[in-house]
Design a protein around this motif. Structure first.
Motif, PDB file in Angstrom:
ATOM      1  N   ASN A   1       0.820  -1.216   0.000  1.00 51.23           N
ATOM      2  CA  ASN A   1       0.000   0.000   0.000  1.00 51.23           C
ATOM      3  C   ASN A   1       0.857   1.270   0.000  1.00 51.23           C
ATOM      4  OD1 ASN A   1      -2.735   0.578  -0.298  1.00 51.23           O
ATOM      5  ND2 ASN A   1      -2.946   1.223   1.836  1.00 51.23           N
TER       6      ASN A   1
ATOM      7  N   TYR B   1      -5.362   5.307  -3.165  1.00 50.13           N
ATOM      8  CA  TYR B   1      -5.593   4.171  -2.258  1.00 50.13           C
ATOM      9  C   TYR B   1      -6.895   3.445  -2.606  1.00 50.13           C
ATOM     10  CZ  TYR B   1      -1.849   5.811   0.861  1.00 50.13           C
ATOM     11  OH  TYR B   1      -0.638   6.177   1.389  1.00 50.13           O
ATOM     12  N   GLU B   2      -7.927   4.223  -2.952  1.00 49.70           N
ATOM     13  CA  GLU B   2      -9.212   3.592  -3.325  1.00 49.70           C
ATOM     14  C   GLU B   2      -9.064   2.775  -4.610  1.00 49.70           C
ATOM     15  OE1 GLU B   2     -12.116   6.967  -1.264  1.00 49.70           O
ATOM     16  OE2 GLU B   2     -12.017   6.827  -3.446  1.00 49.70           O
TER      17      GLU B   2
ATOM     18  N   TYR C   1      -6.240   1.361  -5.685  1.00 46.83           N
ATOM     19  CA  TYR C   1      -5.508   0.138  -5.304  1.00 46.83           C
ATOM     20  C   TYR C   1      -6.511  -0.918  -4.822  1.00 46.83           C
ATOM     21  CZ  TYR C   1      -0.692   2.136  -5.156  1.00 46.83           C
ATOM     22  OH  TYR C   1       0.535   2.676  -5.448  1.00 46.83           O
ATOM     23  N   GLN C   2      -7.448  -0.463  -4.002  1.00 52.37           N
ATOM     24  CA  GLN C   2      -8.409  -1.392  -3.417  1.00 52.37           C
ATOM     25  C   GLN C   2      -9.314  -2.003  -4.491  1.00 52.37           C
ATOM     26  OE1 GLN C   2      -7.990  -2.496  -0.622  1.00 52.37           O
ATOM     27  NE2 GLN C   2      -9.867  -3.640  -0.214  1.00 52.37           N
ATOM     28  N   LYS C   3      -9.677  -1.190  -5.480  1.00 49.85           N
ATOM     29  CA  LYS C   3     -10.481  -1.698  -6.604  1.00 49.85           C
ATOM     30  C   LYS C   3      -9.751  -2.832  -7.315  1.00 49.85           C
ATOM     31  CE  LYS C   3     -13.367   1.952  -8.483  1.00 49.85           C
ATOM     32  NZ  LYS C   3     -13.594   2.904  -9.576  1.00 49.85           N
TER      33      LYS C   3
ATOM     34  N   ARG D   1      -7.359  -4.761  -6.034  1.00 47.97           N
ATOM     35  CA  ARG D   1      -7.283  -5.929  -5.135  1.00 47.97           C
ATOM     36  C   ARG D   1      -8.587  -6.737  -5.171  1.00 47.97           C
ATOM     37  NH1 ARG D   1      -5.358  -2.005  -1.283  1.00 47.97           N
ATOM     38  NH2 ARG D   1      -3.095  -1.981  -1.310  1.00 47.97           N
TER      39      ARG D   1
END
Ligand SMILES: [Zn+2]
Length: 288
Positions: A236, A251-252, A254-256, A258
């Protein structure tokens, strides 16, 4: 009797819950080719990851071709061919700063010749974003349909203060004449879930990544620069300005990525990760 019916319907219900929806898979004949548009290297790793130590000795400039029965897609276009003969003139101080290396073998025509294709064979050009190492050769495809986030077109043409350096106006000087699907979100390009373009701002205002569902390989994510390095995603870690336009959005996004990775067991092909690229089949080899 009633009991059997009740048990039966419970069983049907349970099976329904357990049933895993069939994963969308692309049609037969679909192929994914991996290329690099020359290379960069000999620059501080901290340009790609805040607080990193050491040097990136070599990194690819990844771009991709997806063959599909309904049309061939190019995802990102690498560095402008003009950097082969005039790197400093086209990239300015960034050419030496990033150790840009381009040869005649990296020209777009030479790259496509590896898979017996020509620029006119490309129906769609999807740009992950419009920085110089991704939109560089967009002028080679004046007859293609481009798929770009509307925010990214605005960011490239009129960048926010401090975020102009990676956009080279000459790369997209003719783009107002092109046929462009100006996205404000996601799109399922062929309506069969085989190629989905997902909006993922953060690196830039209009960054996007591609989810490619191949018939044999399964799901592959093409990140463009939504993520620079595998390590960035795993730990992260985000890049410094101007490689991060919005930390929160990054960061959002990155989460998408993942979520798709974990839900579908997807492989991830980054644009600039040296180790992942070296372990990847490169054109003319392909994934199907
Ligand atoms: Zn890049």
């Amino acid at each position: 009797m009633k009991r059997a019916v009740v048990l039966g319907s419970i069983l049907v219900g349970l099976l329904g819950l357990l049933a895993i929806p069939a994963r969308a898979a692309g049609p037969e004949g679909m192929r994914l080719y991996v290329f690099t548009s020359g290379s960069v290297g000999g620059f501080p790793k901290s340009a790609l990851q805040i607080g990193a130590q050491g040097t990136i000795e070599w990194a690819p400039i990844g771009f991709f071709v997806i063959k599909h029965p309904k049309g061939t897609i190019m995802f990102d276009t690498g560095n402008n061919d003009k950097t082969i003969t005039d790197p400093d003139g086209w990239w300015g101080p960034l050419a030496k700063g990033f150790g840009l290396k381009m040869t005649q073998n990296d020209a777009m025509d030479a790259q496509l010749a590896k898979i017996s294709m020509k620029t006119d064979d490309i129906k769609y050009v999807v740009l992950g974003h419009m920085h110089l190492d991704h939109a560089g050769n967009m002028s080679k495809f004046p007859n293609a349909t481009f798929v770009i986030q509307n925010d990214e077109l605005k960011a490239a043409w009129w960048p926010d203060p401090g975020y102009a350096i990676y956009y080279i106006p000459g790369d997209f000087a003719e783009s107002k004449k092109y046929n462009i699907i100006r996205l404000n979100g996601d799109v399922d390009l062929f309506g069969d879930k085989s190629v989905e373009i997902i909006r993922a701002p953060g690196h830039t205002p209009g960054s996007q990544f591609a989810v490619v569902r191949l018939p044999k390989t399964g799901t592959v994510i093409l990140t463009s620069d939504v993520v620079y390095l595998k390590e960035n995603l795993d730990k992260n870690l985000i890049p410094p300005i101007p490689g991060t336009w919005s930390p929160m959005a990054m960061y959002e996004s990155y989460q998408k990525i993942r979520l798709v990775r974990d839900a579908e067991g997807a492989q991830i092909f980054y644009a600039h990760d040296p180790e992942v690229f070296k372990a990847t089949k490169q054109a003319p080899e392909f994934y199907e």
